[in-house]
Design a protein around this motif. Structure first.
Motif, PDB file in Angstrom:
ATOM      1  N   ARG A 100       0.913  -1.386  -0.068  1.00 47.86           N
ATOM      2  CA  ARG A 100       0.114   0.139  -0.130  1.00 47.86           C
ATOM      3  C   ARG A 100       0.875   1.319   0.040  1.00 47.86           C
ATOM      4  O   ARG A 100       0.507   2.420  -0.851  1.00 47.86           O
ATOM      5  CB  ARG A 100      -0.923   0.049   1.369  1.00 47.86           C
ATOM      6  N   GLU A 103       1.827   1.799  -3.410  1.00 44.54           N
ATOM      7  CA  GLU A 103       0.791   2.099  -4.293  1.00 44.54           C
ATOM      8  C   GLU A 103       0.730   3.737  -3.866  1.00 44.54           C
ATOM      9  O   GLU A 103       0.300   4.306  -5.007  1.00 44.54           O
ATOM     10  CB  GLU A 103      -0.251   1.479  -4.008  1.00 44.54           C
ATOM     11  N   GLN A 104       0.952   4.200  -2.797  1.00 45.94           N
ATOM     12  CA  GLN A 104       0.722   5.612  -2.745  1.00 45.94           C
ATOM     13  C   GLN A 104       1.862   6.746  -3.118  1.00 45.94           C
ATOM     14  O   GLN A 104       1.603   7.504  -3.726  1.00 45.94           O
ATOM     15  CB  GLN A 104       0.416   5.596  -0.939  1.00 45.94           C
ATOM     16  N   ASP A 105       3.131   5.854  -3.135  1.00 43.05           N
ATOM     17  CA  ASP A 105       3.908   6.559  -3.414  1.00 43.05           C
ATOM     18  C   ASP A 105       3.985   6.842  -5.146  1.00 43.05           C
ATOM     19  O   ASP A 105       4.301   7.844  -5.730  1.00 43.05           O
ATOM     20  CB  ASP A 105       5.501   5.866  -3.091  1.00 43.05           C
ATOM     21  N   ALA A 106       3.499   5.852  -5.551  1.00 41.92           N
ATOM     22  CA  ALA A 106       3.314   5.714  -7.101  1.00 41.92           C
ATOM     23  C   ALA A 106       2.190   6.911  -7.614  1.00 41.92           C
ATOM     24  O   ALA A 106       2.230   7.486  -8.793  1.00 41.92           O
ATOM     25  CB  ALA A 106       2.830   4.576  -7.742  1.00 41.92           C
ATOM     26  N   GLN A 107       1.044   7.011  -6.942  1.00 41.87           N
ATOM     27  CA  GLN A 107       0.137   8.025  -7.313  1.00 41.87           C
ATOM     28  C   GLN A 107       0.641   9.369  -6.768  1.00 41.87           C
ATOM     29  O   GLN A 107      -0.004  10.333  -7.480  1.00 41.87           O
ATOM     30  CB  GLN A 107      -1.171   7.528  -6.488  1.00 41.87           C
ATOM     31  N   GLY A 109       1.041  12.834  -3.981  1.00 46.25           N
ATOM     32  CA  GLY A 109       0.039  13.340  -3.251  1.00 46.25           C
ATOM     33  C   GLY A 109       0.462  13.241  -1.695  1.00 46.25           C
ATOM     34  O   GLY A 109       1.761  13.247  -1.335  1.00 46.25           O
TER      35      GLY A 109
END
Length: 202
Positions: A100, A103-107, A109
């Motif tokens: 997770r 995933e957050q790093d890739a997105q 924000g």
């Protein structure tokens, strides 16, 4: 006694003791963190004599001690940093949390990842044996969350049922660890599917 009047030797000792107790985080105590960064050269020299390495990530704001590898010709010293074996459930939780974070790093924000107990339970449910006892399942997941919190990978937000996933997790769980666990996870899911099929046939 104010910080300015504390002898430098005492400040050094307090910093080393904090490291001996566990992970030192900039977010938890910025003053102690700044002392550690200033004294890192002396700390490295000191802990090396007792078989330890100082691991410090200034970008993420974490520092900890690890057992130093024995070099050729050296006499091995007794271990000061204990090894621990994680259970399947704890390993599963850490791997899912690490995923997770990625995933957050890739997105992009928000750099903080906050999850509730219900969200963590949903993440783990597909990888755990089916059960009709939801209260027991919740208790099992809560126990793994508490373990991850004890290890320093989760931080509970006040008295709520929400936890921040600490970026320290990414420093401990690398691609190799995830790859090895993914293989174990695939084998586990295959065995779990076989058991469920046998139960349905029975």
């Amino acid at each position: 006694m104010s910080e300015e009047t504390v002898p430098l030797e005492t400040q050094f000792s307090l910093t080393v003791i904090a490291l001996m107790k566990g992970i030192v985080s900039r977010q938890d105590d910025e003053k102690s963190w700044n002392k550690l960064v200033r004294q890192q050269a002396q700390i490295r020299d000191y802990v090396e004599k007792i078989g330890l390495d100082l691991r410090l990530d200034e970008a993420e704001g974490f520092a900890w001690l690890a057992q130093r590898s024995v070099q050729e010709g050296e006499i091995p010293l007794p271990r000061l940093v204990s090894r621990f074996r994680l259970s399947y459930a704890t390993s599963l939780l850490l791997a899912l949390l690490r995923g997770r974070l990625a995933e957050q790093d890739a997105q992009g924000g928000d750099t903080r990842l906050v999850l509730t107990l219900e969200e963590i339970q949903e993440m783990m449910a597909v990888f755990l044996p089916a059960t009709g006892n939801q209260a027991r399942r919740r208790d099992q997941v809560a126990a793994q969350v508490a373990k991850a919190e004890d290890l320093g990978f989760l931080r509970r937000l006040g008295g709520s049922q929400a936890w921040e996933v600490r970026r320290l997790l990414g420093l401990f769980i690398d691609a190799q660890w995830l790859g090895e666990f993914d293989q174990r996870l695939a084998e586990y899911r295959q065995n779990l599917s076989s058991e469920e099929s046998e139960e349905e046939q029975g």
